[in-house]
Design a protein around this motif. Structure first.
Motif, PDB file in Angstrom:
ATOM      1  N   ARG A 291       0.833  -1.219   0.000  1.00 22.02           N
ATOM      2  CA  ARG A 291       0.000   0.000   0.000  1.00 22.02           C
ATOM      3  C   ARG A 291       0.864   1.264   0.000  1.00 22.02           C
ATOM      4  O   ARG A 291       0.597   2.208  -0.715  1.00 22.02           O
ATOM      5  N   LYS A 341      -6.356  -1.444   8.503  1.00 25.71           N
ATOM      6  CA  LYS A 341      -5.434  -1.298   7.384  1.00 25.71           C
ATOM      7  C   LYS A 341      -5.428   0.167   6.986  1.00 25.71           C
ATOM      8  O   LYS A 341      -6.395   0.891   7.222  1.00 25.71           O
ATOM      9  N   SER A 342      -4.324   0.625   6.365  1.00 24.65           N
ATOM     10  CA  SER A 342      -4.319   2.029   5.985  1.00 24.65           C
ATOM     11  C   SER A 342      -4.799   2.149   4.549  1.00 24.65           C
ATOM     12  O   SER A 342      -4.247   1.535   3.650  1.00 24.65           O
ATOM     13  N   HIS A 343      -5.864   2.914   4.342  1.00 24.57           N
ATOM     14  CA  HIS A 343      -6.377   3.153   2.994  1.00 24.57           C
ATOM     15  C   HIS A 343      -5.588   4.325   2.419  1.00 24.57           C
ATOM     16  O   HIS A 343      -5.527   5.377   3.015  1.00 24.57           O
ATOM     17  N   HIS A 344      -4.988   4.112   1.247  1.00 24.47           N
ATOM     18  CA  HIS A 344      -4.037   5.135   0.811  1.00 24.47           C
ATOM     19  C   HIS A 344      -4.696   6.328   0.133  1.00 24.47           C
ATOM     20  O   HIS A 344      -4.074   7.341  -0.085  1.00 24.47           O
ATOM     21  N   ASN A 345      -5.993   6.221  -0.208  1.00 23.81           N
ATOM     22  CA  ASN A 345      -6.557   7.294  -1.022  1.00 23.81           C
ATOM     23  C   ASN A 345      -6.993   8.523  -0.237  1.00 23.81           C
ATOM     24  O   ASN A 345      -7.506   9.472  -0.801  1.00 23.81           O
ATOM     25  N   PRO A 387     -17.335  -1.356  -6.002  1.00 25.82           N
ATOM     26  CA  PRO A 387     -16.188  -0.633  -5.442  1.00 25.82           C
ATOM     27  C   PRO A 387     -14.901  -1.414  -5.715  1.00 25.82           C
ATOM     28  O   PRO A 387     -14.941  -2.643  -5.828  1.00 25.82           O
ATOM     29  N   PHE A 388     -13.809  -0.698  -5.859  1.00 24.74           N
ATOM     30  CA  PHE A 388     -12.531  -1.350  -6.151  1.00 24.74           C
ATOM     31  C   PHE A 388     -11.467  -0.677  -5.283  1.00 24.74           C
ATOM     32  O   PHE A 388     -11.402   0.551  -5.228  1.00 24.74           O
ATOM     33  N   GLY A 390      -8.217   1.108  -3.769  1.00 24.78           N
ATOM     34  CA  GLY A 390      -7.175   1.973  -4.339  1.00 24.78           C
ATOM     35  C   GLY A 390      -5.933   1.193  -4.772  1.00 24.78           C
ATOM     36  O   GLY A 390      -5.449   1.364  -5.887  1.00 24.78           O
ATOM     37  N   PRO A 391      -5.387   0.304  -3.901  1.00 27.71           N
ATOM     38  CA  PRO A 391      -4.188  -0.445  -4.306  1.00 27.71           C
ATOM     39  C   PRO A 391      -4.506  -1.566  -5.298  1.00 27.71           C
ATOM     40  O   PRO A 391      -3.620  -2.365  -5.628  1.00 27.71           O
ATOM     41  N   ARG A 396      -5.178  -8.179  -3.820  1.00 29.19           N
ATOM     42  CA  ARG A 396      -5.921  -9.416  -4.098  1.00 29.19           C
ATOM     43  C   ARG A 396      -4.967 -10.518  -4.570  1.00 29.19           C
ATOM     44  O   ARG A 396      -5.383 -11.587  -4.950  1.00 29.19           O
ATOM     45  N   ILE A 465     -21.157  -1.659   3.283  1.00 30.28           N
ATOM     46  CA  ILE A 465     -19.750  -2.024   3.398  1.00 30.28           C
ATOM     47  C   ILE A 465     -19.369  -2.557   4.783  1.00 30.28           C
ATOM     48  O   ILE A 465     -18.424  -3.320   4.912  1.00 30.28           O
ATOM     49  N   LYS A 502     -18.594 -10.826   7.141  1.00 29.93           N
ATOM     50  CA  LYS A 502     -17.873  -9.694   7.752  1.00 29.93           C
ATOM     51  C   LYS A 502     -18.845  -9.064   8.733  1.00 29.93           C
ATOM     52  O   LYS A 502     -19.910  -8.631   8.276  1.00 29.93           O
ATOM     53  N   THR A 506     -12.720  -9.362   6.893  1.00 30.88           N
ATOM     54  CA  THR A 506     -12.921  -8.180   6.055  1.00 30.88           C
ATOM     55  C   THR A 506     -13.294  -8.650   4.653  1.00 30.88           C
ATOM     56  O   THR A 506     -13.227  -9.837   4.354  1.00 30.88           O
ATOM     57  N   MET A 507     -13.700  -7.697   3.793  1.00 28.32           N
ATOM     58  CA  MET A 507     -14.069  -8.089   2.431  1.00 28.32           C
ATOM     59  C   MET A 507     -12.838  -8.544   1.674  1.00 28.32           C
ATOM     60  O   MET A 507     -12.813  -9.614   1.073  1.00 28.32           O
ATOM     61  N   GLU A 508     -11.821  -7.696   1.659  1.00 29.00           N
ATOM     62  CA  GLU A 508     -10.580  -8.045   0.980  1.00 29.00           C
ATOM     63  C   GLU A 508      -9.821  -9.041   1.854  1.00 29.00           C
ATOM     64  O   GLU A 508     -10.090  -9.160   3.042  1.00 29.00           O
TER      65      GLU A 508
END
Ligand code: XMP
Length: 510
Positions: A291, A341-345, A387-388, A390-391, A396, A465, A502, A506-508
């Motif tokens: 990430r 987790k850190s979301h980068h966006n 939804p998709f 950012g990384p 995946r 979500i 979930k 988590t989803m991912e």
């Protein structure tokens, strides 16, 4: 107004979302600030919600509130940790109990209580807890129990204090929003539904930006698309959208984006950097490191693109981001939450680039953003994208991201999407994707032994979500997807179906 004391639950903001849905207002406050905030505004506060949280009330540094809160004559609603803390502070007992994550059956035998009004006697609720109340404080009685939790739904009628061990705010709890509405009715709040005016949003952007220009990162997802359309309508050619094609996005993303920007009438700049991205991810297996590398590369490319525009005499002063309300809350620093987790966006970019942020959707939830998209007359397939992250596919693909594994992942992803589309199931699922698990298994292909990779399919249903169930797809569709993946994607020997809800998963996968 309702005050939500946030003990760090992953779903605290969903409570505020539900309250907003009913047209009431709320404010999230930290436990440390709760009592002074409430006392400052006492006349305007109709109710207090004590949220869930990851801590245990009997730990030394567990977050807490002043017990004086229970004597203000304001209705109180404790959820999970909020219930446990209420019990502890008022003389009950909490222990580390039987851990429960996911669905449970609740029975409310014969309650005439207002908080349980119009709730059936048996319902499915979602639990996510390790502790439980084993002794209620004086004045409390039980309204409902589950198999493992006798005190799952409780009240002190005289003092208007209510407690739930389950989470009414999540979509998969039956009648959860009805229970919240019952609480709001008990609090006698004013209901006034906000109507979103897209013309106002466009006017706000125009006023804020003035004669300057805006640069914006776009991904093809609904948030950045709607933010882009609003900005394009506000300032036209002074908006400069950029798409970073780092190879980690879904097949067809560039074509999709070209269609969107043709529709808006604005030129899109595409930066093609797949090769360099894969080079930088070489030998990296830790998801957080992946990430960070992807995020930092983004910043680098953006800075370069901005310098190019400035050289051409374009006065860029703002960075457009499709940040929505759940991003804001999820990335807020809360010392009581666990970092998942850190979301980068969110964050990162503007600090380095000395740009002002333009975030027209900051106050809206995903479904409201979709509503704005429809008001802007965007075609349904632009609004209803899955939804998709950012990384992208980097999270995946477990283990190292190589060109070959990336190609395999994309091929398998396309197969899943194609089969769901063919079966008319695509709009019924929230998210679908294969995961390259980095585990290997034996197969026999054409009499030869193959020790190939295991693909896990994650196909889930969700609206908000925060909670999800796995999609109960017809077996023949699953069979078709599985056969096609093992036959058409090189190096894959086996396909398994992920049947985890979930929470806890988590989803991912990363
Ligand atoms: P999780 O896995 O947290 O996913 O249950 C919830 C939603 O967030 C997306 N997601 C991400 N988005 N950067 C992003 O921009 C990330 O690192 C990331 N991880 C998960 C996920 O696709 C789902 O929509």
């Amino acid at each position: 107004m309702i005050v939500i004391v946030d003990f760090g639950s992953q779903t605290s903001h969903l409570i505020s979302r539900r309250i907003k849905e009913f047209g009431a207002s709320s404010k999230l406050v930290s436990p440390e600030d709760a009592l002074p905030e409430i006392l400052k505004n006492k006349d305007n506060i109709d109710g207090i919600v004590l949220s869930g949280g990851p801590s245990s009330v009997y730990l030394k540094n567990a977050p807490t509130i002043s017990p004086d809160i229970f004597n203000l004559n304001i209705p109180i609603f404790g959820i999970c940790y909020g219930l446990q803390l209420t019990a502890k502070l008022l003389g009950g007992k909490v222990i580390s109990g039987k851990k429960e994550y996911g669905p449970a059956q609740l029975e409310i035998p014969n309650s005439k209580s207002q908080i349980a009004k119009n709730i059936p006697k048996k319902l499915t609720v979602w639990m996510s807890h390790g502790d439980e109340v084993i002794k209620l404080p004086e004045g409390f009685k039980v309204l409902g129990s589950s198999e493992h939790v006798p005190f799952a739904f409780v009240e002190n009628k005289n003092k208007k204090i209510f407690g739930l061990q389950f989470h009414p705010e999540v979509e998969h709890t039956d009648y959860g929003t009805k229970i919240i509405k019952n609480f709001l009715n008990i609090c006698a709040v004013n209901f006034k539904k906000e109507i979103i005016d897209e013309k106002e949003l466009i006017k706000d952007i125009r006023e804020k930006v003035g004669k300057y220009s805006v640069i914006g990162a776009v991904s093809g997802g609904v948030d950045s698309t709607v933010a882009s359309v609003l900005t394009a309508k506000a300032i036209g050619k002074n908006f400069h959208p950029v798409y970073v094609d780092n190879g980690l996005m879904r097949k067809g993303t560039e074509e999709h984006l070209n269609k969107i920007f043709k529709h808006i009438g604005i030129k899109l700049t595409v930066l093609k950097v797949e090769k360099e991205m894969i080079r930088r991810l070489n030998s990296i297996t830790d998801p957080e490191k992946k990430r960070k590398i992807i995020g930092n590369f983004y910043i680098e490319l953006f800075e370069k693109e901005m310098k190019n525009l400035i050289k051409k005499g374009i006065k860029i002063k703002f960075l457009l981001q499709g940040t929505i309300y759940s991003d804001v809350i999820e990335s807020q620093e809360n010392k009581h939450s666990d970092l998942i987790k850190s979301h980068h966006n969110v964050g990162g970019l503007p600090k380095k680039m000395k740009l002002k942020l333009l975030e027209p959707l900051r106050n809206y939830y995903k479904d409201e953003v979709k509503e704005i998209g429809r008001k802007l007359k965007l075609p349904e397939n632009f609004v209803n994208m899955q939804p998709f992250p950012g990384p992208g596919f980097a999270v995946r693909i477990r283990g190292e991201v190589t060109k070959k594994r990336l190609e395999n992942e994309k091929k398998a992803d396309e197969i899943v999407l194609e089969e769901l589309r063919k079966a008319n199931l695509i709009s019924k699922v929230f998210l679908s994707f294969p995961v390259l698990t980095n585990s290997f298994s034996t197969a026999v292909k054409g009499d030869g032994r193959v020790f190939g990779e295991v693909v896990a399919l994650r196909i889930i249903e969700s609206k908000d979500i925060m909670t999800t169930t796995w999609a109960k797809l017809p077996y023949d569709i699953l069979q078709k997807i599985s056969s096609r993946i093992v036959n058409e994607v090189p190096d894959i020997s086996r396909v398994v179906y992920d049947i985890t809800t979930k929470p806890p998963a988590t989803m991912e996968w990363e």
